[in-house]
Design an enzyme around this catalytic site. Sequence first.
Site, PDB file in Angstrom:
ATOM      1  N   GLY A  19       0.811  -1.279  -0.012  1.00  0.00           N
ATOM      2  CA  GLY A  19       0.158  -0.049   0.075  1.00  0.00           C
ATOM      3  C   GLY A  19       0.907   1.256   0.014  1.00  0.00           C
ATOM      4  N   ASP A  20       0.257   2.304  -0.168  1.00  0.00           N
ATOM      5  CA  ASP A  20       0.864   3.524  -0.252  1.00  0.00           C
ATOM      6  C   ASP A  20       1.812   3.910  -1.195  1.00  0.00           C
ATOM      7  OD1 ASP A  20      -0.995   4.112   1.900  1.00  0.00           O
ATOM      8  OD2 ASP A  20       0.464   3.549   3.303  1.00  0.00           O
ATOM      9  N   GLY A  24      -2.693   7.149  -5.856  1.00  0.00           N
ATOM     10  CA  GLY A  24      -3.519   8.167  -6.132  1.00  0.00           C
ATOM     11  C   GLY A  24      -3.032   9.232  -7.002  1.00  0.00           C
ATOM     12  N   GLY A  47      -6.000   5.449   1.740  1.00  0.00           N
ATOM     13  CA  GLY A  47      -5.719   6.875   1.822  1.00  0.00           C
ATOM     14  C   GLY A  47      -4.857   7.162   0.490  1.00  0.00           C
ATOM     15  N   HIS A  48      -5.633   8.010  -0.418  1.00  0.00           N
ATOM     16  CA  HIS A  48      -4.941   8.250  -1.771  1.00  0.00           C
ATOM     17  C   HIS A  48      -4.485   9.640  -1.668  1.00  0.00           C
ATOM     18  CE1 HIS A  48      -6.510   4.219  -3.837  1.00  0.00           C
ATOM     19  NE2 HIS A  48      -5.561   3.793  -2.666  1.00  0.00           N
ATOM     20  N   ARG A 327       5.095   4.696   8.917  1.00  0.00           N
ATOM     21  CA  ARG A 327       5.267   3.681   8.182  1.00  0.00           C
ATOM     22  C   ARG A 327       6.564   3.071   8.308  1.00  0.00           C
ATOM     23  NH1 ARG A 327       3.173   6.964   2.866  1.00  0.00           N
ATOM     24  NH2 ARG A 327       0.843   6.834   3.323  1.00  0.00           N
ATOM     25  N   ASP A 355      13.002   9.907  -5.817  1.00  0.00           N
ATOM     26  CA  ASP A 355      13.692  11.269  -5.381  1.00  0.00           C
ATOM     27  C   ASP A 355      14.141  10.790  -3.898  1.00  0.00           C
ATOM     28  OD1 ASP A 355      10.568  11.301  -5.379  1.00  0.00           O
ATOM     29  OD2 ASP A 355      10.922  13.005  -3.913  1.00  0.00           O
TER      30      ASP A 355
HETATM   31  P1  GDP Z   1      -1.418   5.666  -2.198  1.00  0.00           P
HETATM   32  O1  GDP Z   1      -2.263   5.201  -1.188  1.00  0.00           O
HETATM   33  O2  GDP Z   1      -0.800   4.501  -2.931  1.00  0.00           O
HETATM   34  O3  GDP Z   1      -2.272   6.595  -3.213  1.00  0.00           O
HETATM   35  O4  GDP Z   1      -0.177   6.450  -1.616  1.00  0.00           O
HETATM   36  P2  GDP Z   1      -0.414   7.457  -0.666  1.00  0.00           P
HETATM   37  O5  GDP Z   1      -0.977   8.628  -1.044  1.00  0.00           O
HETATM   38  O6  GDP Z   1      -1.156   7.129   0.600  1.00  0.00           O
HETATM   39  O7  GDP Z   1       1.230   7.767  -0.159  1.00  0.00           O
HETATM   40  C1  GDP Z   1       2.114   8.140  -1.270  1.00  0.00           C
HETATM   41  C2  GDP Z   1       2.717   9.469  -0.661  1.00  0.00           C
HETATM   42  O8  GDP Z   1       3.692   9.869  -1.444  1.00  0.00           O
HETATM   43  C3  GDP Z   1       1.673  10.561  -0.652  1.00  0.00           C
HETATM   44  O9  GDP Z   1       1.974  11.638   0.202  1.00  0.00           O
HETATM   45  C4  GDP Z   1       2.092  11.204  -2.100  1.00  0.00           C
HETATM   46  O10 GDP Z   1       1.710  12.523  -2.165  1.00  0.00           O
HETATM   47  C5  GDP Z   1       3.719  11.131  -1.945  1.00  0.00           C
HETATM   48  N1  GDP Z   1       4.462  10.705  -3.277  1.00  0.00           N
HETATM   49  C6  GDP Z   1       3.762  10.214  -4.487  1.00  0.00           C
HETATM   50  N2  GDP Z   1       4.625  10.116  -5.689  1.00  0.00           N
HETATM   51  C7  GDP Z   1       5.884  10.745  -4.909  1.00  0.00           C
HETATM   52  C8  GDP Z   1       7.227  10.874  -5.371  1.00  0.00           C
HETATM   53  O11 GDP Z   1       7.406  10.567  -6.394  1.00  0.00           O
HETATM   54  N3  GDP Z   1       8.034  11.393  -4.386  1.00  0.00           N
HETATM   55  C9  GDP Z   1       7.749  11.957  -3.341  1.00  0.00           C
HETATM   56  N4  GDP Z   1       8.495  12.362  -2.825  1.00  0.00           N
HETATM   57  N5  GDP Z   1       6.495  11.717  -2.890  1.00  0.00           N
HETATM   58  C10 GDP Z   1       5.558  11.262  -3.629  1.00  0.00           C
HETATM   59  P1  IMO Z   2      -3.791   2.608   0.110  1.00  0.00           P
HETATM   60  O1  IMO Z   2      -4.950   2.490  -0.598  1.00  0.00           O
HETATM   61  C1  IMO Z   2      -1.383   0.677   3.491  1.00  0.00           C
HETATM   62  C2  IMO Z   2      -3.184  -2.342   6.107  1.00  0.00           C
HETATM   63  C3  IMO Z   2      -3.439  -1.956   7.397  1.00  0.00           C
HETATM   64  C4  IMO Z   2      -3.097  -3.251   8.225  1.00  0.00           C
HETATM   65  C5  IMO Z   2      -3.960  -4.017   7.005  1.00  0.00           C
HETATM   66  C6  IMO Z   2      -5.267  -4.623   7.477  1.00  0.00           C
HETATM   67  O2  IMO Z   2      -3.695   3.881   0.835  1.00  0.00           O
HETATM   68  O3  IMO Z   2      -2.454   1.976  -0.275  1.00  0.00           O
HETATM   69  P2  IMO Z   2      -7.570  -3.012   7.452  1.00  0.00           P
HETATM   70  O4  IMO Z   2      -7.880  -2.130   7.884  1.00  0.00           O
HETATM   71  O5  IMO Z   2      -7.726  -3.070   5.824  1.00  0.00           O
HETATM   72  O6  IMO Z   2      -8.372  -4.531   7.914  1.00  0.00           O
HETATM   73  O7  IMO Z   2      -6.256  -3.361   7.603  1.00  0.00           O
HETATM   74  O8  IMO Z   2      -3.929  -3.458   5.944  1.00  0.00           O
HETATM   75  N1  IMO Z   2      -3.788  -1.428   4.912  1.00  0.00           N
HETATM   76  C7  IMO Z   2      -3.039  -0.441   4.279  1.00  0.00           C
HETATM   77  N2  IMO Z   2      -1.632  -0.042   4.502  1.00  0.00           N
HETATM   78  N3  IMO Z   2      -2.222   1.415   2.607  1.00  0.00           N
HETATM   79  C8  IMO Z   2      -3.368   0.824   2.552  1.00  0.00           C
HETATM   80  O9  IMO Z   2      -4.160   1.436   1.545  1.00  0.00           O
HETATM   81  C9  IMO Z   2      -3.992   0.015   3.376  1.00  0.00           C
HETATM   82  N4  IMO Z   2      -5.368  -0.474   3.517  1.00  0.00           N
HETATM   83  C10 IMO Z   2      -4.890  -1.628   4.514  1.00  0.00           C
HETATM   84  O10 IMO Z   2      -2.545  -0.903   7.761  1.00  0.00           O
HETATM   85  O11 IMO Z   2      -2.062  -3.686   8.162  1.00  0.00           O
HETATM   86 MG    MG Z   3      -2.439   5.256   0.790  1.00  0.00          MG
END
Ligand code: GDP
Ligand code: IMO
Ligand code: MG
Length: 446
Positions: A19-20, A24, A47-48, A327, A355
Amino acid sequence: MSNNRSASTASAVVGLQWGDEGKGKLVDLLASEFDAVVRYNGGANAGHSVVVGGQRYALHLVPSGILSPGVLAVVGNGVVVDPERLLEEIKTLSERGVDTSAMVISDRAHVVMPYHKAEDALREELLSPAADSGPTQTKQVVSAIGTTRRGIGPAYADKVQRATAIRIGDLLNPEILRTKLEMICTLKNSIFSALHPGEPEQFDAYELTEQFSALGEQLRPMVKDTAYLLDDLRHTGKSILFEGANATMLDVDHGTFPYVTSSNASALGIGPGSGVPPQAVTRIIGVVKAYSTRVGGGPMPTELFDEVGDGIRTRGREFGTTTGRPRRVGWLDLVALKYAAMVSGATELCITLLDVLSGEPELRLATSYAMPSGDTDRFVADGILLGEATPNYETMPGFSEDITGARRFDELPANARSYIERIESFVGVPIRTISVGPDREQTIRR
Ligand code: GDP
Ligand code: IMO
Ligand code: MG
């Protein structure tokens, strides 16, 4: 609906780690090329983050396509919807000037109810280490999952239980809703009172019917049969982008079970979560952070516990978009990545947060695992057995230049290019996009 007419194909953005990965950002970048952006799994656990013109938006239930004018944002049947949170999210976006009129929600999406959030929290507490010291002193094999406590697991569990589930469509019919809730509340209250004897009954069918019918009325204009809607779009030449939530390593079947989420968070969830048949999805973009992160419990073979990890966490602002939790950080795990690309059928990769690695003198890549039974280059898709894996690393020279201004591949330092090329050759899937910052423009297309 007819299978004889030709239909347009669809694309998908899916996370290949825990994840993350920056899904997004990528969805937002691509959205204007599509007619609809569709969520097919997960719920408010996602959370995107999207940064547009210096403004940061955090999307949880609303598809990231909402930020692109004219793009239809669809919440598919595979999503578990917390109606109150969804309405709040829509309101906040509207207040910030985002046009939220093009939103559609499946009548078959399941509803996260208050008892689901209570069950989620209770189960986590029961599994936490303090609960491991009962009279038998038995060592727990499974500890707390570290969920987001958004009620995700219990809502999906009720979906599979069937009789105890509430769908968005039910919120539009108070009579059906009340009848279902009378039975469900009796059941949930008896479970909660068994675990907390002497406490008053928590859930009242009458009150919940009132509350959730009112929420249903607010959602009513958005509720549709989205399987037909998506089929109609495809048969009128419209293009669809699926937005994966959570990620492949958190997939309930193919991730590090039981330390996973409760949906098919890989690309495999698209069919069941949307009603669009699998052969329709011909382009699958796997999003990969240039290193690894994980939130919550479960194994992460390449996890760093030193100042290198701390540095990456700080530079990458690695704190959860949904829960704010720090994280866990580690080196890129190519064994896990190659497996995830296989399971999700990635046709191309997008590497993000490159980066953040700037300034590391050396970059390490896990290319196999040492297991008690010997070395293996195959991923161990079990959250307990994977705990025994020690990664074998390949080391590459790092780069120290600020790359956030690079817009072409040849503008990257040679060591950064070699790192990208090594990932590509190991995984065997082309890297077509490289992200060097959170902004839309901070992107290299190859
Ligand atoms: P998602 O859940 O896959 O949509 O990812 P999240 O938004 O939760 O987490 C990614 C984080 O990295 C966010 O705060 C973005 O704004 C940031 N982000 C995305 N791409 C880049 C990048 O290339 N460089 C940096 N420094 N931040 C980035
Ligand atoms: P995005 O879309 C990061 C993780 C939780 C936990 C496990 C189960 O932003 O990438 P849950 O509440 O789904 O039952 O939790 O999965 N988890 C994520 N970690 N990014 C996410 O979504 C996640 N969605 C669930 O932290 O370990
Ligand atoms: Mg996320």
